[in-house]
Scaffold this motif. Sequence first.
Motif, PDB file in Angstrom:
ATOM      1  N   PRO B 151       0.622  -1.044  -0.057  1.00  0.00           N
ATOM      2  CA  PRO B 151      -0.161   0.262  -0.315  1.00  0.00           C
ATOM      3  C   PRO B 151       0.754   1.036  -0.278  1.00  0.00           C
ATOM      4  O   PRO B 151       0.263   2.287  -0.815  1.00  0.00           O
ATOM      5  CB  PRO B 151      -0.652  -0.127   0.652  1.00  0.00           C
ATOM      6  CG  PRO B 151      -1.123  -1.657   1.061  1.00  0.00           C
ATOM      7  CD  PRO B 151       0.798  -1.876   1.152  1.00  0.00           C
ATOM      8  N   LEU B 152       1.710   1.609   0.291  1.00  0.00           N
ATOM      9  CA  LEU B 152       2.724   2.227   0.741  1.00  0.00           C
ATOM     10  C   LEU B 152       3.265   2.442  -0.725  1.00  0.00           C
ATOM     11  O   LEU B 152       3.136   3.958  -0.768  1.00  0.00           O
ATOM     12  CB  LEU B 152       3.498   2.300   2.298  1.00  0.00           C
ATOM     13  CG  LEU B 152       4.263   3.618   1.668  1.00  0.00           C
ATOM     14  CD1 LEU B 152       3.818   4.581   2.823  1.00  0.00           C
ATOM     15  CD2 LEU B 152       5.928   3.223   2.368  1.00  0.00           C
ATOM     16  N   ILE B 153       3.965   2.201  -1.241  1.00  0.00           N
ATOM     17  CA  ILE B 153       4.687   1.998  -2.530  1.00  0.00           C
ATOM     18  C   ILE B 153       3.287   2.410  -3.943  1.00  0.00           C
ATOM     19  O   ILE B 153       3.738   3.087  -4.312  1.00  0.00           O
ATOM     20  CB  ILE B 153       5.004   0.940  -3.106  1.00  0.00           C
ATOM     21  CG1 ILE B 153       6.551   0.337  -2.070  1.00  0.00           C
ATOM     22  CG2 ILE B 153       5.324   0.362  -4.525  1.00  0.00           C
ATOM     23  CD1 ILE B 153       7.294  -0.601  -2.643  1.00  0.00           C
ATOM     24  N   LEU B 156       2.602   5.532  -2.756  1.00  0.00           N
ATOM     25  CA  LEU B 156       4.166   6.601  -2.970  1.00  0.00           C
ATOM     26  C   LEU B 156       3.410   6.891  -4.849  1.00  0.00           C
ATOM     27  O   LEU B 156       3.958   8.107  -5.600  1.00  0.00           O
ATOM     28  CB  LEU B 156       4.436   6.388  -2.874  1.00  0.00           C
ATOM     29  CG  LEU B 156       5.299   6.874  -1.630  1.00  0.00           C
ATOM     30  CD1 LEU B 156       6.683   5.721  -1.189  1.00  0.00           C
ATOM     31  CD2 LEU B 156       5.772   8.020  -1.519  1.00  0.00           C
ATOM     32  N   ILE B 157       3.997   5.738  -5.495  1.00  0.00           N
ATOM     33  CA  ILE B 157       3.795   6.031  -7.445  1.00  0.00           C
ATOM     34  C   ILE B 157       2.252   6.847  -7.808  1.00  0.00           C
ATOM     35  O   ILE B 157       2.887   7.766  -8.126  1.00  0.00           O
ATOM     36  CB  ILE B 157       3.344   4.531  -7.490  1.00  0.00           C
ATOM     37  CG1 ILE B 157       4.753   3.438  -7.058  1.00  0.00           C
ATOM     38  CG2 ILE B 157       2.837   4.450  -9.172  1.00  0.00           C
ATOM     39  CD1 ILE B 157       4.221   1.888  -8.005  1.00  0.00           C
ATOM     40  N   PHE B 159       1.070   9.203  -5.662  1.00  0.00           N
ATOM     41  CA  PHE B 159       1.492  10.772  -5.135  1.00  0.00           C
ATOM     42  C   PHE B 159       2.641  11.033  -6.210  1.00  0.00           C
ATOM     43  O   PHE B 159       2.202  12.800  -6.284  1.00  0.00           O
ATOM     44  CB  PHE B 159       1.645  10.506  -3.732  1.00  0.00           C
ATOM     45  CG  PHE B 159       2.474  11.349  -3.273  1.00  0.00           C
ATOM     46  CD1 PHE B 159       1.221  12.426  -3.240  1.00  0.00           C
ATOM     47  CD2 PHE B 159       3.392  12.229  -3.189  1.00  0.00           C
ATOM     48  CE1 PHE B 159       1.488  13.900  -2.515  1.00  0.00           C
ATOM     49  CE2 PHE B 159       4.418  12.825  -1.853  1.00  0.00           C
ATOM     50  CZ  PHE B 159       3.059  14.097  -2.453  1.00  0.00           C
ATOM     51  N   TRP B 160       3.774  10.813  -6.631  1.00  0.00           N
ATOM     52  CA  TRP B 160       4.405  11.412  -7.332  1.00  0.00           C
ATOM     53  C   TRP B 160       3.889  11.393  -8.840  1.00  0.00           C
ATOM     54  O   TRP B 160       4.561  12.701  -9.281  1.00  0.00           O
ATOM     55  CB  TRP B 160       5.459  10.246  -7.820  1.00  0.00           C
ATOM     56  CG  TRP B 160       6.542  10.523  -6.473  1.00  0.00           C
ATOM     57  CD1 TRP B 160       6.420  11.422  -5.334  1.00  0.00           C
ATOM     58  CD2 TRP B 160       6.862   8.940  -6.140  1.00  0.00           C
ATOM     59  NE1 TRP B 160       7.481  11.096  -4.610  1.00  0.00           N
ATOM     60  CE2 TRP B 160       8.350   9.644  -5.104  1.00  0.00           C
ATOM     61  CE3 TRP B 160       7.527   8.448  -6.964  1.00  0.00           C
ATOM     62  CZ2 TRP B 160       8.432   8.617  -4.233  1.00  0.00           C
ATOM     63  CZ3 TRP B 160       8.138   6.565  -6.132  1.00  0.00           C
ATOM     64  CH2 TRP B 160       8.788   7.809  -4.909  1.00  0.00           C
ATOM     65  N   MET B 161       3.013  10.944  -9.418  1.00  0.00           N
ATOM     66  CA  MET B 161       1.946  11.428 -10.644  1.00  0.00           C
ATOM     67  C   MET B 161       1.096  12.444  -9.983  1.00  0.00           C
ATOM     68  O   MET B 161       1.316  13.466 -11.584  1.00  0.00           O
ATOM     69  CB  MET B 161       1.263  10.297 -11.222  1.00  0.00           C
ATOM     70  CG  MET B 161       1.827   9.082 -11.733  1.00  0.00           C
ATOM     71  SD  MET B 161       1.580   7.546 -12.361  1.00  0.00           S
ATOM     72  CE  MET B 161       0.711   7.647 -13.563  1.00  0.00           C
ATOM     73  N   VAL B 267      -0.135   8.489   4.712  1.00  0.00           N
ATOM     74  CA  VAL B 267       2.267   8.547   5.016  1.00  0.00           C
ATOM     75  C   VAL B 267       2.397   8.805   3.143  1.00  0.00           C
ATOM     76  O   VAL B 267       3.187   9.590   3.042  1.00  0.00           O
ATOM     77  CB  VAL B 267       2.628   7.114   6.327  1.00  0.00           C
ATOM     78  CG1 VAL B 267       4.035   7.510   5.634  1.00  0.00           C
ATOM     79  CG2 VAL B 267       1.512   7.109   6.601  1.00  0.00           C
ATOM     80  N   ASN B 270       1.381  11.919   2.236  1.00  0.00           N
ATOM     81  CA  ASN B 270       2.234  12.998   2.782  1.00  0.00           C
ATOM     82  C   ASN B 270       0.434  14.163   2.879  1.00  0.00           C
ATOM     83  O   ASN B 270       0.946  15.050   3.146  1.00  0.00           O
ATOM     84  CB  ASN B 270       3.136  14.002   2.054  1.00  0.00           C
ATOM     85  CG  ASN B 270       3.595  14.153   3.156  1.00  0.00           C
ATOM     86  OD1 ASN B 270       4.006  14.149   4.458  1.00  0.00           O
ATOM     87  ND2 ASN B 270       4.998  14.780   2.393  1.00  0.00           N
TER      88      ASN B 270
END
Lengths: 293, 326
Positions: B151-153, B156-157, B159-161, B267, B270
């Motif tokens: 889930p965190l990964i 994050l993926i 989120f960066w997009m 998390v 962010n």
Amino acid sequence: MASGVNRQPFGLRLLTYGFIVVWLIAAAFPFLWTFWGSFKVELDFFSIADWTNAIFGRRTEMTYGTPFTMAGYEGAWVQGEFWRSVINTGIVCFFVVCSSLTIGTLGGYALSRSGYRYTFWLLIIALIFRAMPPITLVSGYMLPFFEWNVWGILPTTIIVLVAINQPFTLWMLHSFFQNIPKELDESARVDGCTQFQAFRHVIVPVMWPGVITTGLFSFLLAYNDFAVTSMLLNEENRTMIPAIAAFLGSTYNEGQIMFAVAAVVSATAPLFFLVMFFQRQIVAGLTQGAVKG
Amino acid sequence: MLLFIAAPIVSVVLQSLHTPHGAVLVEAETCTPLSGCILETTIDQEATRELREAEPLGRLVGFDIYLDRGHLAFAEVAEAWRQSDDLGEFWTSLMNLPFYRAMAFTLTFTFIVTPLMVILGLVIAFAVNSLHRHLKGLVIFFSLLPFTVTPLIGSLILFWMIDSRGILGDALVYLVGDPSFSLKASTGLMWVSLIVYGIWHAAPFAFVVFYAGLQTLPMEQIEAARIDGATRWQQVRYVVVPHLMPLVTFVALIQLMDNFRVFEPIVGFNAEAHATSLSWIIFNDLGGETRQFSAAATSSVLTIIGVTILLSPVLVRTWRDFRDKK
């Protein structure tokens, strides 16, 4: 004959294919994009000027001479010592899978063969624990661990993960063993086996599909865990996921977000292959409880 | 043999019971988990340490922590109720209390993501089921990815997009036409992105379960319906959907529980400033320099109560099944 009648009208078929394509893009594109971007410099991955930079890597080419660079990976693995976390993850996953499978197999078998009422309550308790957020349990673990001075090391984390994982393993293997006909071990008992011999010689040879499926899910749990490992491990014993979170904490300042991107891609790769090789087992495991219930 | 099962379960029981006990009976050595805490520690290190060694669990305070500002905060709620003229104002002051803020997000997230994800999963299952046999495997493989990835990964993926410099964020800026537009800036948009992530992450699970259910469809019934002149839509509506109904309840209940403990995406995105959840509060209390065990334990107990309430229908159903089987 059914197929002829059941053929979809053209419009519906078009709609179906369109939808599948949209869903595939939604499901897979983020991974492809991040994978592609992990070989770029940050200015390309986050391209303010022109989004095509992220595809062709113009700034990466300016900096390194080629549109692909391993700089992010180098930074994460060497400078950020990500290999340490990889080894830790390997250790944790291996031991968690082994121990929860051992306990789960024996326990699930016994539960499925015993007709007492309390087995039901044991399973219900297991179900409740399965629903509990792991982090609520963590707060209970931390204080005693500090007291006994066992906080931060791998063995305690493994024990905690096994304990958290156990209800699920037990539940799953229980329903798996219930599908193995009772007559099988009863006939073994009639032929003079003890209960344990019946388990050893009759059940063990046929139990592998269920055990492999359960093992996969235990592995995923140990591999994916963030709440427990980030709370219970100290810095040098970190597994991959908390390590990535820690990268983020520091990288925003240093502008080295590519370390985190590279680490994320490195951590996703094993999962990718796992799904590829064990797709059938994962699907079976996900549906097992559902279709019966 | 029973020892083998009983032992781990008892150990799980004991370990997890630590939380409720720790919370109900105990407070961290020095004080309430508010700012007074830190003052006291700095003044009297020696006595604190002695006290700590004498009673590692801490002082008995009963339900005080439950009622303080960080948790149920009845006093503050009553105060806000008295002082505000209308519901809107009351709501605003309620949202300033961390527990209720987290609760609001957790519940919104749970009750929006769960139905949407069930529907999306159902649609994907129908679509995939009508595909050619060779394509199915490939589509299932890619569909499983969002679910199996950490889930965190995953968050994050995404989120960066959606970062305003990432590809989706960039596209949104282009669509909106406002260069300063950012998903991260506003609470509402952050909630939306978290919810989208939640659906993206959980839909494969629903899809796989429904897809398996579609394989066991009663063909005779469908044929009978067709002979009786049912249109395609009517077949789906009156034969297929009732057949899948038990699975829908199963998936919905599992997902209610899972979504209730939403944590990693917050998390990863962010998003602490805009959205917190109960699990995140616990995490936050446990981490950092001041490890506030008692506060975290209290939140844990409250979360466990919440989970139990959500879980009660499942328990009742399992109990009924078990009784019927006897």
